[in-house]
Scaffold this motif. Structure first.
Motif, PDB file in Angstrom:
ATOM      1  N   LEU A 733     -40.375 -35.359  31.687  1.00  0.00           N
ATOM      2  CA  LEU A 733     -39.865 -34.037  31.318  1.00  0.00           C
ATOM      3  C   LEU A 733     -40.975 -32.991  31.344  1.00  0.00           C
ATOM      4  CD1 LEU A 733     -37.412 -35.053  28.453  1.00  0.00           C
ATOM      5  CD2 LEU A 733     -36.931 -34.688  30.887  1.00  0.00           C
ATOM      6  N   ARG A 734     -42.198 -33.374  30.926  1.00  0.00           N
ATOM      7  CA  ARG A 734     -43.324 -32.432  31.001  1.00  0.00           C
ATOM      8  C   ARG A 734     -43.679 -32.106  32.449  1.00  0.00           C
ATOM      9  NH1 ARG A 734     -45.399 -35.824  27.093  1.00  0.00           N
ATOM     10  NH2 ARG A 734     -46.917 -36.700  28.571  1.00  0.00           N
ATOM     11  N   THR A 735     -43.402 -33.036  33.337  1.00  0.00           N
ATOM     12  CA  THR A 735     -43.620 -32.774  34.758  1.00  0.00           C
ATOM     13  C   THR A 735     -42.604 -31.764  35.270  1.00  0.00           C
ATOM     14  OG1 THR A 735     -44.491 -35.009  35.119  1.00  0.00           O
ATOM     15  CG2 THR A 735     -43.698 -33.821  37.063  1.00  0.00           C
ATOM     16  N   LEU A 736     -41.349 -31.975  34.948  1.00  0.00           N
ATOM     17  CA  LEU A 736     -40.282 -31.140  35.509  1.00  0.00           C
ATOM     18  C   LEU A 736     -40.196 -29.759  34.864  1.00  0.00           C
ATOM     19  CD1 LEU A 736     -37.453 -33.805  35.999  1.00  0.00           C
ATOM     20  CD2 LEU A 736     -39.014 -32.847  37.704  1.00  0.00           C
ATOM     21  N   ASP A 737     -40.689 -29.626  33.624  1.00  0.00           N
ATOM     22  CA  ASP A 737     -40.722 -28.270  33.048  1.00  0.00           C
ATOM     23  C   ASP A 737     -42.107 -27.636  33.189  1.00  0.00           C
ATOM     24  OD1 ASP A 737     -42.340 -29.287  31.032  1.00  0.00           O
ATOM     25  OD2 ASP A 737     -40.918 -28.929  29.398  1.00  0.00           O
ATOM     26  N   LEU A 738     -42.995 -28.328  33.909  1.00  0.00           N
ATOM     27  CA  LEU A 738     -44.324 -27.842  34.298  1.00  0.00           C
ATOM     28  C   LEU A 738     -45.323 -27.746  33.164  1.00  0.00           C
ATOM     29  CD1 LEU A 738     -43.406 -25.038  36.902  1.00  0.00           C
ATOM     30  CD2 LEU A 738     -43.625 -27.509  37.236  1.00  0.00           C
ATOM     31  N   THR A 739     -44.988 -28.222  31.961  1.00  0.00           N
ATOM     32  CA  THR A 739     -45.950 -28.127  30.861  1.00  0.00           C
ATOM     33  C   THR A 739     -47.111 -29.101  31.032  1.00  0.00           C
ATOM     34  OG1 THR A 739     -44.577 -29.648  29.560  1.00  0.00           O
ATOM     35  CG2 THR A 739     -44.265 -27.280  29.187  1.00  0.00           C
ATOM     36  N   ASN A 824     -48.960 -41.081  31.499  1.00  0.00           N
ATOM     37  CA  ASN A 824     -48.323 -40.323  30.405  1.00  0.00           C
ATOM     38  C   ASN A 824     -49.276 -39.449  29.612  1.00  0.00           C
ATOM     39  OD1 ASN A 824     -45.988 -41.705  31.189  1.00  0.00           O
ATOM     40  ND2 ASN A 824     -46.305 -43.316  29.671  1.00  0.00           N
ATOM     41  N   TRP A 825     -50.336 -38.921  30.285  1.00  0.00           N
ATOM     42  CA  TRP A 825     -51.180 -37.922  29.639  1.00  0.00           C
ATOM     43  C   TRP A 825     -50.327 -36.711  29.253  1.00  0.00           C
ATOM     44  CZ3 TRP A 825     -54.988 -41.297  30.510  1.00  0.00           C
ATOM     45  CH2 TRP A 825     -56.281 -41.016  30.065  1.00  0.00           C
ATOM     46  N   GLN A 826     -50.687 -36.051  28.174  1.00  0.00           N
ATOM     47  CA  GLN A 826     -49.941 -34.861  27.773  1.00  0.00           C
ATOM     48  C   GLN A 826     -50.139 -33.718  28.747  1.00  0.00           C
ATOM     49  OE1 GLN A 826     -47.854 -34.252  25.009  1.00  0.00           O
ATOM     50  NE2 GLN A 826     -47.884 -36.483  24.773  1.00  0.00           N
ATOM     51  N   GLU A 827     -51.366 -33.575  29.230  1.00  0.00           N
ATOM     52  CA  GLU A 827     -51.701 -32.454  30.113  1.00  0.00           C
ATOM     53  C   GLU A 827     -52.608 -32.913  31.240  1.00  0.00           C
ATOM     54  OE1 GLU A 827     -51.794 -28.035  28.058  1.00  0.00           O
ATOM     55  OE2 GLU A 827     -53.594 -29.285  27.997  1.00  0.00           O
TER      56      GLU A 827
END
Length: 979
Positions: A733-739, A824-827
């Motif tokens: 999800l962080r990938t697809l919302d670019l965060t 699965n790094w946060q950033e």
């Protein structure tokens, strides 16, 4: 780790406990498994390449078996390393030809055992600190090395091991009692030698058994022809009046045509070729298949006018003349067949095709691709009845086996042949001596050369020919300046053995049938993979006069060297990783053929791959046009992948997206907004490689549903056998919302968000996943939806190369940000900030470069990171670091040498760490790293050092050795550590 310790681990694993830690010295049970491209030959080549000397005791040796090792033996000779071979005359299996070939290997001493019933199969290698040996059932024949069901065992020993000592003592005794191989011995043997049987087709252990009489043979369709005939019949049943057969040279296209005519039984046949020599042979083939009186068969050419024949064989030059063409009614022939139909773009062919109205028109070619924009596929209504290319033809045993040798070209005073080398350098006496030495070393079947030599220019062909003649070697040269009659006369000289070599430029690329060619020599830059295969194919037609074809490719410092593995493997995707693999691992060649590169030639190919620009616009445009011609429509990304003509990632990321590529070519079939195009750019750059399937399946779901719950997404992952833990789903999800993205990459993707997340107001956890507003807007455009579906489907096809149940796949390549995302790094972290490694939340990721190069400026000091062997890696921390630095403490604790880490929060102190190792061969491999697997720091190897820096001071670093969980594949290891 000392070799003694490695050997102990190997023996314990091999004979005590298979679940224990082993090493690269583990015993190996070796069985040929052609379906897995796993052969005894691979083991033998690997052992030879890394030994200090060797001794073979082998009863039976063939020229083709010996050929499979010649490149490795040549590399050893360059290092001053040699070995010994003990063989025999048992059962008369070894013919004089192989003894002559053995005598030409300068670093191989050969002796002939006088022991009755000599039937041994043993291979002993001295590696300095340890010895390895293979004992089993395999002789030194190509069948035994690649195809036969053989059992062999590879074992390793120290010098004082009893089994090894017994073998060495026995071998030494046998060696002393054997006769040295000499020219005089061969001459004596030849006088009394009586061939036993055709060795390539019988198991040597059955030689003493009575052989049944061979039944009379009849001409029947081979496997390829049967399939093609069925396809042609089904094609005609649909009402089609045209068909195209694409078949590698030498696979029996003419016989196939004859068989098809036999099943159609036309009243009148017209067979069109471009040379009269081919015409006569085609007529003879048809007579064998169709039978009937000789009067049924006629020829229309410059010398014959049998126009009333039932089956008419005509040259295009004759049939296209008005007085001949118009003498026939338009429906005079109900079946017309055109050989080498890729020439049909010429006016003469089109004139004939446009004039006649047959019930069926068949075209045959080995190379339908054209460089003049003429569309052969369109001419035949896109009806490809059958296609078989080189790899498949070899697999089906339709062609003569070949042994390709990529050898280094002449070098003097550091100057190597290039595309622009002056003619005087190409034809000087020293180069000719060099060429003759290599040609003699690699030899040919039965030591009677009948060779085509492809040169770079006419003057080179002429002068090299004269230099060969001056040395008493019968040779001629042919260029486009010579008449057809002269060419045919010279070809006859070659086939009859009056000359050994024809030097030529271009004219023998296609359309010539010289079955007795047993040697193809390439003295030119590889201009294209098509031409390479055409020239290679000149020798691949089967003939009783030869057992195999030797192909000697003299490789200079050519820009296009990367095309060599492309052509040999058949992989024309222009993917650099594939090309590197196809250079160091040549097991893609099937059957009794082999591909070998000398070490220096191999490095020249790597250099070319690294420097090659695989995405130049002109090349991609040509690929697009050729594929469009074949499909009769605009190709999309799935088409490139299924046809194998280019890696879709190359063409999709050439511009902003594949849509932009189509716009530049004015081939777009719709228009989309800049916002939608940016979404395609994001998916192409981040998701198209297929490294993780979750994003792809979720986007496919959101094409039909505007929102899904987190629970539904989790079930979707489970249904596809994917990881479904919270960390992985959150990462998706962080990938697809670019965060996930940061810095310049985040800015370039701004506005391309594909999902919007609905969170629980109390816990902040994600409850539902919605389409983003921009995604909603883009989906209103049908052309965008079409392009997106194509992207996702292609990415899922590419995802088949990656495992489902783990985040990373062994030996696949990843960018640094891919690794962090998949773990699965946060950033995302900027590559420069990662450098050689980074660690967080129990995951320690290491990126090493094996060869940094002399001019490496990426660090302040010279690091000595190294892959020590297939299981052990030496790595240095950044500087300044000490034994008390955080990463050192992590390493020590993971190795069981330290207490839990002091400081930080409780989770960090008690963290269990996983280590992931990635590697590049050198700095020219871009931003991608191969995943070598998980590693563990080894107790007792974590040490502090003071190392000098570029400014003359010293800084502290810490080194550690790591144990790989998965032993590196031997060929991949050799590629990584090789210079």
């Amino acid at each position: 780790m000392a070799n003694s310790e490695l050997l102990k681990k190997a023996l314990f694993k091999g004979f005590i406990d298979k679940n224990s830690e082993g090493s690269n010295l583990d015993p190996k049970f070796i069985v040929n498994q052609p379906d897995k491209k796993d052969f005894f030959l691979n083991v033998l080549q690997e052992e030879i390449s890394h030994c200090q000397t060797f001794t073979f005791s082998v009863a039976f040796v063939t020229q083709d078996g010996l050929n499979s090792l010649k490149a490795q033996l040549s590399d050893l000779a360059d290092q001053g390393i040699g070995g010994r071979l003990l063989t025999s005359t048992y059962l008369g299996f070894n013919d004089p030809y192989v003894f002559e070939s053995l005598l030409k290997i300068p670093n191989l001493e050969v002796r002939i055992s006088q022991k009755n019933g000599f039937h041994s199969k043993g291979y002993l290698f001295d590696h300095g600190e340890y010895q390895s040996f293979v004992i089993g059932s395999s002789n030194l024949t190509m069948n035994a090395l690649k195809l036969n069901y053989e059992w062999n065992i590879l074992l390793t020993s120290k010098d004082h091991g009893e089994v090894l000592s017994d073998i060495q003592n026995h071998l030494e005794t046998e060696w002393q009692q054997a006769l040295p191989l000499t020219r005089q011995w061969i001459e004596t043997y030849q006088e009394t030698y009586i061939p036993t049987v055709e060795k390539a087709k019988v198991d040597v252990d059955l030689l003493m058994e009575p052989q049944p009489p061979v039944a009379e043979s009849y001409i029947v369709p081979n496997k390829m022809q049967k399939i093609a005939l069925k396809n042609l019949a089904e094609l005609r049943e649909t009402g089609a009046r045209k068909g195209l057969v694409i078949s590698a040279t030498g696979t029996g296209k003419t016989y196939l045509a004859g068989f098809d005519v036999a099943q159609v039984r036309p009243k009148h046949l017209l067979f069109i070729v471009h040379r009269e020599q081919i015409l006569n042979k085609a007529k003879e083939s048809f007579q064998k298949i169709l039978g009937g009186p000789a009067s049924d068969y006629g020829i229309l050419s410059g010398t014959s006018k049998d126009t009333d024949a039932k089956y008419l064989f005509a040259t295009i030059q004759s049939i296209s003349r008005d007085r001949h063409l118009q003498a026939f009614a338009r429906d005079a022939f109900d079946y017309i067949l055109i050989d080498e139909v890729h020439k049909a773009g010429a006016a003469s062919y089109l004139k004939v095709i446009d004039y006649f109205e047959p019930d069926f028109l068949l075209g045959m070619t080995a190379t339908p691709e054209r460089t003049d924009n003429f569309n052969i596929f369109e001419l035949f209504d896109y009806n490809v009845a059958y296609e078989i290319r080189l790899q498949e033809a070899l697999e089906e045993d339709l062609l003569c086996p070949f042994h390709y040798f990529g050898v280094t070209d002449f070098e003097k005073d550091g100057e190597v042949i290039t595309e622009t080398t002056d003619l005087q350098y190409l034809v000087n006496s020293e180069r000719v001596d060099f060429l003759l030495e290599k040609i003699d070393y690699y030899g040919c079947s039965r030591n009677d050369p009948k060779a085509l030599v492809f040169c770079s220019r006419k003057e080179e062909a002429k002068e090299l020919c004269q230099l060969f003649q001056a040395r008493g070697i019968p040779a001629e040269y042919l260029t486009g300046d010579h008449s057809v009659e002269h060419r045919e006369a010279v070809v006859s000289q070659l086939e009859n053995g009056d000359i050994h070599y024809i030097f030529t430029v271009d004219i023998f690329n296609e359309g010539i049938d010289i079955p007795r060619i047993n040697q193809v020599i390439m003295l030119r830059n590889t201009e294209s993979s098509i031409i390479f295969i055409q020239q290679l194919g000149r020798g691949l037609r089967k003939d009783p006069s030869k057992d195999f074809v030797t192909v000697i490719d003299f490789i200079g410092n050519y820009q296009n060297n990367y095309m060599i593995p492309m052509a040999l493997s058949g992989d024309i995707s222009r993917n650099k990783n594939n090309l590197r693999k196809d250079t160091f691992d040549t097991t893609y060649i099937t059957g009794l053929s082999s591909v070998n590169f000398e070490a220096v030639a191999k490095e020249r190919i790597y250099k070319s791959i690294d420097a090659a620009k695989m995405d130049d616009m002109r090349t991609l445009q040509d690929i697009f046009k050729n594929l469009k011609n074949r499909l009769n429509r605009v190709p999309y990304l799935q088409d490139y992948l299924t046809s194998g003509v280019v890696d879709p990632s190359i063409i999709a990321t050439k511009n902003t997206s594949y849509y932009d590529f189509l716009v530049k070519l004015k081939e777009n079939e719709g228009n989309i907004s800049p916002e939608a195009n940016k979404q395609l750019m994001f998916i192409s750059r981040e998701l198209l490689p297929g490294t993780r399937r979750h994003e792809l399946f979720l986007l496919q779901t959101l094409l039909t549903k505007s929102q899904v719950s987190l629970a539904e997404f989790r079930q979707l992952a489970k249904n596809h056998g994917l990881l479904s833990d919270d960390e992985t789903l959150s990462s998706v999800l962080r990938t697809l919302d670019l965060t996930f993205f940061t810095g310049g990459i985040k800015k370039s993707y701004e506005g391309a968000e594909l999902v919007a997340l609905q969170q629980d107001s109390q816990t902040g956890s994600v409850e539902r996943i919605h389409r983003s507003p921009g995604f909603e807007r883009a989906l209103q455009n049908k052309y965008y939806v079409f392009l997106l579906n194509d992207l996702l489907a292609t990415a899922l096809m590419k995802a088949d190369d990656y495992v489902r149940e783990q985040p990373l796949s062994l030996y696949k390549k990843y960018r640094r940000r891919d690794v962090l995302r998949l773990l699965n790094w946060q950033e995302q972290m900027v590559d420069q900030n990662i450098g050689g490694y980074t660690y967080k939340n129990g995951k320690f990721v290491i990126f090493m470069r094996v060869h940094k190069g002399e001019n490496f400026t990426g660090a302040q000091m010279a690091y000595e990171d190294a892959i020590l062997d297939p299981q052990h890696i030496l790595y240095y921390t950044k500087s300044p670091r000490s034994i008390t630095s955080p990463e050192s403490k992590i390493l020590l604790r993971a190795a069981g040498e330290d207490e839990p880490i002091a400081g930080g929060d409780a989770d960090e102190r008690n963290q269990e760490w996983q280590f992931y190792m990635f590697a590049q061969k050198n700095n020219d491999e871009g931003t991608d790293f191969y995943y070598l697997g998980q590693v563990t720091p080894i107790s007792g190897t974590i040490q502090p050092h003071m190392k000098p820096t570029q400014d003359g001071t010293k800084r502290s670093v810490v080194s550690a050795e790591f144990l790989l969980a998965d032993t590196l594949d031997s060929k991949f290891f050799a590629y990584l550590v090789g210079e």
